[in-house]
Design a protein around this motif. Structure first.
Motif, PDB file in Angstrom:
ATOM      1  N   TYR A 111       0.966  -0.792  -0.163  1.00 55.72           N
ATOM      2  CA  TYR A 111      -0.434  -0.245  -0.167  1.00 55.72           C
ATOM      3  C   TYR A 111       0.697   1.421   0.321  1.00 55.72           C
ATOM      4  CZ  TYR A 111       0.376  -1.099   5.073  1.00 55.72           C
ATOM      5  OH  TYR A 111       0.915  -2.062   6.143  1.00 55.72           O
ATOM      6  N   SER A 112       0.544   2.178  -0.206  1.00 54.52           N
ATOM      7  CA  SER A 112       1.401   3.475  -0.546  1.00 54.52           C
ATOM      8  C   SER A 112       0.127   4.632  -0.701  1.00 54.52           C
ATOM      9  CB  SER A 112       2.009   3.103  -1.922  1.00 54.52           C
ATOM     10  OG  SER A 112       1.848   4.748  -2.292  1.00 54.52           O
ATOM     11  N   GLN A 113       0.798   5.677   0.159  1.00 49.51           N
ATOM     12  CA  GLN A 113      -0.004   7.225   0.301  1.00 49.51           C
ATOM     13  C   GLN A 113       0.088   7.873  -1.334  1.00 49.51           C
ATOM     14  OE1 GLN A 113       1.207   8.315   4.229  1.00 49.51           O
ATOM     15  NE2 GLN A 113      -0.352   7.447   4.583  1.00 49.51           N
ATOM     16  N   SER A 134      -7.475  -4.032   3.332  1.00 44.17           N
ATOM     17  CA  SER A 134      -7.347  -2.373   2.267  1.00 44.17           C
ATOM     18  C   SER A 134      -5.730  -2.291   2.755  1.00 44.17           C
ATOM     19  CB  SER A 134      -7.509  -1.282   3.629  1.00 44.17           C
ATOM     20  OG  SER A 134      -7.523  -2.348   5.305  1.00 44.17           O
ATOM     21  N   LYS A 135      -4.871  -2.842   3.317  1.00 41.78           N
ATOM     22  CA  LYS A 135      -3.495  -3.443   3.698  1.00 41.78           C
ATOM     23  C   LYS A 135      -2.588  -4.338   3.159  1.00 41.78           C
ATOM     24  CE  LYS A 135      -3.012  -0.043   7.517  1.00 41.78           C
ATOM     25  NZ  LYS A 135      -3.079   0.190   8.717  1.00 41.78           N
ATOM     26  N   PRO A 136      -2.675  -4.676   2.209  1.00 49.61           N
ATOM     27  CA  PRO A 136      -2.482  -6.182   1.531  1.00 49.61           C
ATOM     28  C   PRO A 136      -0.676  -6.300   1.823  1.00 49.61           C
ATOM     29  CG  PRO A 136      -2.700  -4.683  -0.480  1.00 49.61           C
ATOM     30  CD  PRO A 136      -3.381  -3.718   0.917  1.00 49.61           C
ATOM     31  N   HIS A 137      -0.473  -7.789   2.187  1.00 53.41           N
ATOM     32  CA  HIS A 137       0.805  -7.545   1.940  1.00 53.41           C
ATOM     33  C   HIS A 137       1.001  -9.366   1.407  1.00 53.41           C
ATOM     34  CE1 HIS A 137      -0.622 -10.014   5.956  1.00 53.41           C
ATOM     35  NE2 HIS A 137       0.645 -10.959   5.266  1.00 53.41           N
ATOM     36  N   GLY A 179       9.147   2.414  -1.348  1.00 53.84           N
ATOM     37  CA  GLY A 179       7.876   1.145  -1.639  1.00 53.84           C
ATOM     38  C   GLY A 179       7.878   0.614  -2.366  1.00 53.84           C
ATOM     39  N   ILE A 180       7.051  -0.702  -2.448  1.00 48.95           N
ATOM     40  CA  ILE A 180       6.603  -1.728  -4.026  1.00 48.95           C
ATOM     41  C   ILE A 180       6.024  -1.159  -5.158  1.00 48.95           C
ATOM     42  CG2 ILE A 180       6.342  -3.412  -4.231  1.00 48.95           C
ATOM     43  CD1 ILE A 180       7.357  -4.786  -1.446  1.00 48.95           C
TER      44      ILE A 180
END
Ligand code: FAD
Length: 535
Positions: free
Chosen positions: A169-171, A199-202, A512-513
């Protein structure tokens, strides 16, 4: 299709509750609802005794237009946007020039994939090894202290995020839904479907390894070429235009379109770029420590009696504190149920980071607790001065750890009191090859130590137990983001070098990824459009 947002249901709701909530919200009969798809599922755990799941739902119903009109003033009932990816270009069959992508991290991976999907047959150059070989080297370092400076946590197929928690996730603002393209490609490569809607995948590190192999195969199948153990050592310029590259095997490669996606640890490449006169600026980054607690303590604090609920998984946190000395301390790259990892790419230096498996089931929670620093105050005078500072801190950590790649560590309680630690407490360190208990008070600049000493007790007000005596700090965390920015213009090209497309984390355009993947897609589009224009 209609999109409903902010549909809230209790954590333990039954299967029918979503359909019922839709019917209730839109005041329709159950038979008018044809189908629904969960687009996103998050949770609100502010009230631990009444945790809510929050859904974004795409639904098909009778009379969609009429319903949208009825709810025109309700911001939670809107037409579902089209999030599918549209290619901006298609290479003509007779195209002969091949674009080059330097680096096969998430940015280079998506730049390469999208260029290949558009028919541009990219050549991708990666200094590290293919991911299985790289995994052996990285585990070799963690177990036997033998560092391969070209194949490690930072360098090799998959880039810096391969041995990670795989948070996705990213903003970043993403009005064109590029993030959806990244996630969809990951799912096609074998990532769990749930990353499409939670909402916050990993993903976790092992799944990433297999996915990267599949994506590599796809790029090759589409006409791309990937060369491992091939470092770019020089960029040829003619009157401010890229004309080619020199590779570590001495080969010269002609090209006028280069995506530079080398990540934040390519210090030798940054020097080469700066020496060539390509415009580079120093940029702020952060330094600090990894903090470890028992995951069970974080879970209980965040979820109360619901700790352990499989829908919630292992709890995370995000903390910020503005200090009296004007500095900001924040948590970063939190890895629930994970391990602290040795992340140096250079000999004689110690760097920490964190990773998890998909299950996030290790006993400890870890995150970086870092202080923001900036070029004006903390490393003035030279565009590459941030690298010098990183190296100095990493060398200090190496020396303090015993000069054998053990990391210096200290119990939180002792750190707050300013006394060296002698024995570990209830939190067992997860860092390998090992830690050396010591006094971390001198390993970072004094303002950073003061700021972290102030922030940890402040964080304890949000997560009770955060400043527990026997939690552990391990250092140093210096590779939080790139210490430089390689400025580009609207065409995505370097502001003084045509044909060079600085992209991803190393150039200062991602963190981030997911955001690196998004930036890779944007760079690929810019390259494709420019190549068509000049064809
Ligand atoms: P990188 O991933 O760094 O890739 C750059 C690539 O370029 C490398 O493979 C490198 O070998 C290659 N390269 C460098 N120089 C050259 C050269 N001269 N010639 C050829 N090749 C070169 N982010 C998240 O979003 N979620 C997480 O959970 C997460 N966890 C992380 C855990 C760890 C241990 C680390 C180290 C990072 C983590 N990150 C995470 C950050 C994330 O990995 C990076 O933001 C992301 O990988 C940046 O992508 P990139 O493609 O821009 O650069």
């Amino acid at each position: 299709m209609i999109r409903l947002t902010e549909i809230k249901l209790p954590l333990d709701h039954n299967e029918d509750a979503i359909g019922q909530a839709i019917v209730d919200k839109l005041k329709i009969k159950p038979e008018q609802l044809h189908s629904y798809n969960v687009f996103k599922r998050g949770y609100d755990a502010r009230k631990k005794t009444a945790i809510l799941l929050i859904y974004t739902l795409d639904i098909e119903v009778d009379n969609e237009e009429a319903l949208l009109n009825t709810f025109s003033k309700d911001q939670h009932v809107k037409p579902a946007p089209d999030t599918s990816y549209k290619f901006v270009a298609q290479a003509p069959a007779n195209i002969t020039e091949r674009p080059v992508v330097i680096g096969f991290g998430p940015c280079g991976l998506f730049a390469g994939l999208v260029l290949a999907q558009m028919g541009f047959n990219p050549i991708i150059l990666e200094r590290g090894k293919e991911v299985r070989e790289r995994t052996k080297d990285t585990f070799g370092f963690w177990r036997k202290r033998t560092l391969n400076t070209e194949s490690n946590v930072q360098f090799g197929e998959g880039g810096a995020g391969t041995f990670s928690d795989g948070k996705l996730y990213s903003q970043v603002k993403d009005p064109k839904h590029y993030g959806r393209k990244v996630i969809t490609e990951f799912v096609e490569a074998g990532a769990p479907d749930e990353i499409l809607y939670v909402s916050k995948p990993h993903i976790g590190t092992f799944k990433l390894v297999t996915m990267i192999e599949k994506m590599r195969a796809r790029i090759i199948e589409l006409g791309g070429e990937i060369r491992f153990s091939t470092r770019v050592d020089d960029i040829h310029l003619d009157d401010g235009q890229v004309t080619g590259l020199t590779l570590s095997n001495g080969e010269k490669l002609d090209t006028r379109h280069v995506v530079l996606a080398v990540g934040h640890s390519a210090r030798d490449t940054f020097k080469m770029i700066h020496d060539k006169g390509i415009y580079v600026e120093a940029k702020p980054f952060s330094v600090g420590f990894r903090i470890e607690h028992k995951q069970s303590m974080i879970d209980e604090c965040r979820f109360g009696d619901n700790a352990g609920n499989p829908i919630l998984g292992s709890a995370d946190y995000k903390l910020v504190h503005h200090c009296d000395n004007g500095r900001t301390v924040y948590s970063f790259c939190m890895c629930p149920g994970g391990t602290v990892v040795a992340a140096t790419s250079e000999e004689g230096r110690v760097v920490t980071n964190g990773m998890s498996q998909y299950s996030r089931s290790e006993r400890n929670a870890n995150s970086a607790i870092v202080v923001g620093i900036n070029p004006e105050k903390d490393f003035p005078g030279h565009p590459l001065a941030g690298i010098d500072l990183q190296r100095k801190l990493e060398e200090q950590a190496y020396a303090l750890g015993g000069s054998n790649y053990d990391a210096p560590a200290q119990l939180i309680g002792d750190f707050l009191k300013g006394k060296p630690s002698g024995n570990i407490g209830g939190v067992e360190p997860s860092y390998t090859p090992g830690i050396k208990l010591t006094d971390l008070g001198k390993v970072l600049p004094q303002f950073a130590i003061d700021a972290i000493r102030e922030a940890i007790p402040a964080f304890n007000k949000q997560i009770r137990g955060f400043s527990t005596n026997d939690g552990l700090l391990t250092g140093v965390e210096t590779r939080t983001s790139s210490p430089i920015s390689i400025k580009r213009d609207k065409s995505f090209q370097s502001i003084n070098t045509k044909g060079l497309y600085p992209a991803g984390e190393g150039a200062g355009y991602a963190g981030g990824i997911l955001s690196a993947g998004i930036d890779g897609i944007k760079a690929a589009e810019a390259v494709a459009l420019s190549m068509l224009e000049n064809a």
